[in-house]
Design an enzyme around this catalytic site. Structure first.
Site, PDB file in Angstrom:
ATOM      1  N   GLU A  82      -7.775  -4.117  -0.141  1.00 28.46           N
ATOM      2  CA  GLU A  82      -8.511  -4.680  -1.543  1.00 28.46           C
ATOM      3  C   GLU A  82      -8.551  -6.112  -1.573  1.00 28.46           C
ATOM      4  O   GLU A  82      -9.308  -6.622  -2.362  1.00 28.46           O
ATOM      5  CB  GLU A  82      -7.771  -3.804  -2.529  1.00 28.46           C
ATOM      6  CG  GLU A  82      -8.262  -2.590  -2.800  1.00 28.46           C
ATOM      7  CD  GLU A  82      -7.809  -2.085  -4.480  1.00 28.46           C
ATOM      8  OE1 GLU A  82      -7.206  -2.541  -4.924  1.00 28.46           O
ATOM      9  OE2 GLU A  82      -8.590  -0.962  -4.503  1.00 28.46           O
ATOM     10  N   HIS A  93       0.755  -1.151   0.005  1.00 27.39           N
ATOM     11  CA  HIS A  93      -0.058  -0.073  -0.011  1.00 27.39           C
ATOM     12  C   HIS A  93       1.080   1.406  -0.074  1.00 27.39           C
ATOM     13  O   HIS A  93       1.809   1.306   0.593  1.00 27.39           O
ATOM     14  CB  HIS A  93      -0.859   0.004   1.236  1.00 27.39           C
ATOM     15  CG  HIS A  93      -1.995   1.100   1.244  1.00 27.39           C
ATOM     16  ND1 HIS A  93      -1.978   2.564   1.628  1.00 27.39           N
ATOM     17  CD2 HIS A  93      -3.360   0.846   0.718  1.00 27.39           C
ATOM     18  CE1 HIS A  93      -2.874   3.093   1.320  1.00 27.39           C
ATOM     19  NE2 HIS A  93      -4.046   2.071   0.776  1.00 27.39           N
TER      20      HIS A  93
END
Length: 359
Positions: free
Chosen positions: A307, A252
């Site tokens: 996600e 991320h």
């Protein structure tokens, strides 16, 4: 000093949320996100972000009634929805239908009741559009159901599984708020001109629509689909890494350690282990993927992001990929409106400078 994209520039002070990427923390009004997902509902966390506190029982009951009263679309919104072309994407549908609410009742200053009303309508817009395109009758909201449960009910026309409701509710709590991201900034900039709440939210939806921001876990789903056919998952993932492919759902750009949202989502899904094959698959793939990444990319700290587990949830609840970002939007409505309300409390118009580099 110029900062392209205003990266690293503090543009506002906020009491709503804190994103601590270095230490892997996400805080909503002083509460760690994992504390909230363990024991709070979507409605309770929305109340916290809007009102600044966890509701008492009577406050929560009144809040539920306000949510329920606001779910139905107005006749004008239904007329706009019916007039839209079939090939219009869902994010554009949300932006266009919601703009029909922008009459004199939504003038400056924004109110909490307006924030609740707009948030309550988003699932109804999504479900109504989906059912219309599929040639199915529209499904009215069921006021006996919670916000997330009602959303799934309107999408599928039947009461959803309890484990699916809990999984999606956790995801939607985790994605309600995430600091001064691009869409939240858009909402605050629009509100800073003393425009109405509907205009500010339409600006945010337009920003969320862009693939660099809203995105979707579609590529993670593709990975899970591939892995499902493999006997040796660890070997398969290692081959992908050695071939120079990126494992989608890992790493991320904000969090330099574990994504706290992924940890919270994983914790909730582990409570339901054995109840859904896609959720179980995601749990097992994460273990294999982390091991493969540590072996082939040591020191990179590439952990699961939100996600990854979002993809497993979307597969489990049979959500079409076209609805991923709209569902993200349905949760982020809470954060956007909270920020617009905060902007209105002590407003200063955003007016950054630009540097001329022409002739």
């Amino acid at each position: 000093m110029m900062k392209p994209g205003l990266k690293g520039v503090i543009a506002a002070e906020t009491k709503i949320g804190e994103v601590d990427g270095l230490n892997g923390r996400l805080v909503y009004r002083g509460y760690e996100i994992r504390e909230l997902t363990k024991e709070r509902t979507f409605e309770e966390v929305a109340y916290l972000l809007w009102y600044g506190k966890i509701p008492e029982q009577e406050e929560l009951l009144r809040f539920h009634r306000l949510f329920h009263q606001s779910r139905q679309l107005t006749p004008v919104m239904m007329n706009v929805l019916d007039a839209l072309p079939d090939n219009m994407d869902m994010m554009s549908v949300l932006r266009t239908v919601l703009s029909a609410e922008g009459d004199s009742t939504y003038g400056w200053k924004p109110t909490l009741d307006q924030a609740v009303a707009l948030t309550a309508k988003i699932p109804t817009i999504i479900a109504s559009r989906k059912n219309t395109l599929e040639g199915r009758p529209l499904i009215d909201p069921d006021n006996n159901l919670s916000h997330v449960e009602n959303y799934l009910y309107m999408l599928h026309g039947s009461l959803p599984k309890a484990e699916h409701v809990r999984a999606l509710e956790t995801y939607m709590i985790l994605t309600m708020e995430h600091g001064m991201n691009a869409s939240t900034f858009s909402a605050r900039v629009t509100a800073s001109t003393e425009s109405d709440l509907v205009s500010a939210i339409c600006a945010a939806i337009g920003t969320m629509k862009g693939p660099l921001h809203g995105g979707a876990p579609s590529e993670v789903i593709a990975l899970l689909d591939e892995v499902k056919q493999e006997q040796n998952v660890r070997s398969f993932l290692s081959q992908k890494i050695l071939a120079g492919e990126k494992l989608m759902g890992f790493g991320h750009r904000v969090y330099k350690t574990h994504d706290p949202r992924a940890l919270a989502l994983k914790e909730k899904l582990m409570e339901q282990e054995g109840k859904d094959e896609w959720l179980d698959l995601a749990l097992s793939v994460e273990v294999a993927a982390i091991a493969a990444l540590e072996e082939h990319k040591p020191g990179r700290a590439l952990y699961t992001n939100v996600e990854f587990y979002a993809a497993a949830i979307m597969k489990a609840i049979e959500l079409d990929p076209s609805l991923f970002t709209p569902t993200f939007t349905a949760s982020r409505m809470v954060g956007w409106t909270a920020h617009v309300l905060e902007q209105a409390e002590n407003n200063t118009i955003f007016r950054p400078l630009s540097r001329y580099i022409g002739k």
